[in-house]
Enzyme design. Structure first.
Site, mmCIF file in Angstrom:
data_model
loop_
_atom_site.group_PDB
_atom_site.id
_atom_site.type_symbol
_atom_site.label_atom_id
_atom_site.label_comp_id
_atom_site.label_asym_id
_atom_site.label_seq_id
_atom_site.Cartn_x
_atom_site.Cartn_y
_atom_site.Cartn_z
ATOM 1 N N TYR A 140 29.622 23.118 56.518
ATOM 2 C CA TYR A 140 30.590 22.885 56.107
ATOM 3 C C TYR A 140 31.021 23.873 55.271
ATOM 4 O O TYR A 140 32.859 23.363 55.343
ATOM 5 C CB TYR A 140 30.207 21.736 54.705
ATOM 6 C CG TYR A 140 31.510 21.275 53.181
ATOM 7 C CD1 TYR A 140 31.758 20.441 53.663
ATOM 8 C CD2 TYR A 140 31.163 21.257 52.576
ATOM 9 C CE1 TYR A 140 33.134 18.572 53.403
ATOM 10 C CE2 TYR A 140 32.638 21.116 51.472
ATOM 11 C CZ TYR A 140 32.807 19.894 52.353
ATOM 12 O OH TYR A 140 33.992 19.045 51.314
ATOM 13 N N LYS A 156 35.179 24.856 55.964
ATOM 14 C CA LYS A 156 35.753 24.746 54.824
ATOM 15 C C LYS A 156 36.765 26.199 55.122
ATOM 16 O O LYS A 156 38.412 26.571 54.124
ATOM 17 C CB LYS A 156 35.462 24.349 53.808
ATOM 18 C CG LYS A 156 35.028 23.439 53.480
ATOM 19 C CD LYS A 156 36.546 22.149 53.674
ATOM 20 C CE LYS A 156 36.046 20.451 53.473
ATOM 21 N NZ LYS A 156 36.890 19.773 53.937
#
Length: 304
Positions: A165, A169
């Site tokens: 993640y 990001k």
């Protein structure tokens, strides 16, 4: 002056619930025509249904707004192209893309399956690439566009168990940096939003008292500013619980260590100085780093 989106068309991905739903409702309430995209899958990305998107469309229409639903997976390039075309066929243009769709597959890096790493990258990074790429030529042709990429504090600062993640990001911040430069001549402004909000994505990750303070609607004002007519560009805003901050990737003044054989030892000795944040800067573009380094070197090598 009030921020409004009358006459503008927006696509919000992952808008069937949580933060995306709040984004779609807020844009519609201020006059935008909104394509509500949601795969309707579980938090880990499995499954799919148009029910969630249809429900948000019904809310917008009940309030007097205009909206249509779309169930494309942002990982499917052809489906995303059709989604953008659906908005253009319905309303004649596309002005705003809010890339909000996301999933979680949390595990420590040692235990994470590579398939879970790739899937999170596909949804967050390539999903945003697909949606932005499909809308880009329309924005270039009309000399107007606003792109919002949803980054995260996990990408900016790290979070245990979220290497996939966080990688996705932070990649979105890099995407923003270049797209903002390339889009400037066409008035396409590209920004990032790092939200802290209690949604389905954060269930079980925070204490209930904390979740209660982090209402998704508290993030919406930052989104509205970042996609407004007077939006900045190349800006990363962090928002949560009624507070908004800006995050920057900065460059320190650094230290000159030369090219001699003992340069590694010199750096080890001067590492604290190299990392000293006094007078740090935010470079205007990537080449500014090289210009700074060459400038410092020429100063040192210039005859006295």
């Amino acid at each position: 002056m009030a921020i409004d989106f009358k006459g503008l068309v927006a696509i919000v991905t992952g808008a069937g619930g949580g933060l995306g739903r709040q984004h779609a409702l807020a844009l519609a309430a201020r006059g935008a025509k909104v394509l509500v995209n949601d795969l309707g899958g579980a938090r880990d990305g499995s499954g799919g249904s148009l029910t969630a998107a249809d429900a948000v469309v019904a809310e917008i229409r009940a309030a007097g707004g205009e909206a249509i639903a779309n169930g494309a997976s942002v990982t499917d390039w052809e489906a995303v192209q059709a989604m953008v075309q659906q908005a253009v066929d319905t309303w004649g243009r596309i002005d705003i893309v809010v890339n909000n769709a996301g999933i979680l597959r949390d595990k420590t890096f040692a235990k994470m399956d590579l398939a879970d790493f790739r899937l999170v990258l596909d949804v967050h990074l390539m999903g945003a690439v697909h949606c932005t790429k499909a809308a880009w030529p329309h924005m270039v042709a009309q000399n107007y566009g606003r792109i919002l990429l949803t980054t995260s504090s996990t990408g900016l600062y790290g979070n245990f168990g979220q290497s996939n993640y966080g990688a996705a990001k932070m990649a979105l911040v890099g995407l923003m940096q270049t797209l903002a430069l390339e889009g400037a001549k066409h008035d396409i402004r590209v920004n990032c939003l790092a939200p802290t909000a209690a949604t389905r994505m954060t269930e079980g990750l925070m204490p209930e008292a904390v979740l209660a303070a982090l209402q998704p609607q508290a993030v919406v004002p930052a989104m509205l500013v970042l996609v407004s007519r007077d939006a900045p560009t190349r800006t990363v805003l962090c928002a949560g619980a009624g507070n908004v901050e800006a995050a920057h990737i900065t460059l320190t003044q650094g230290t000159w260590i030369g090219l001699d054989g003992d340069a590694p030892e010199r750096l080890a000795e001067q590492l604290e100085q190299a990392c000293d944040r006094t007078a740090e800067m935010v470079p205007a573009n990537g080449s500014a780093q090289g210009a700074h380094e060459v400038g410092r070197a020429l100063e040192r090598l210039r005859p006295a």
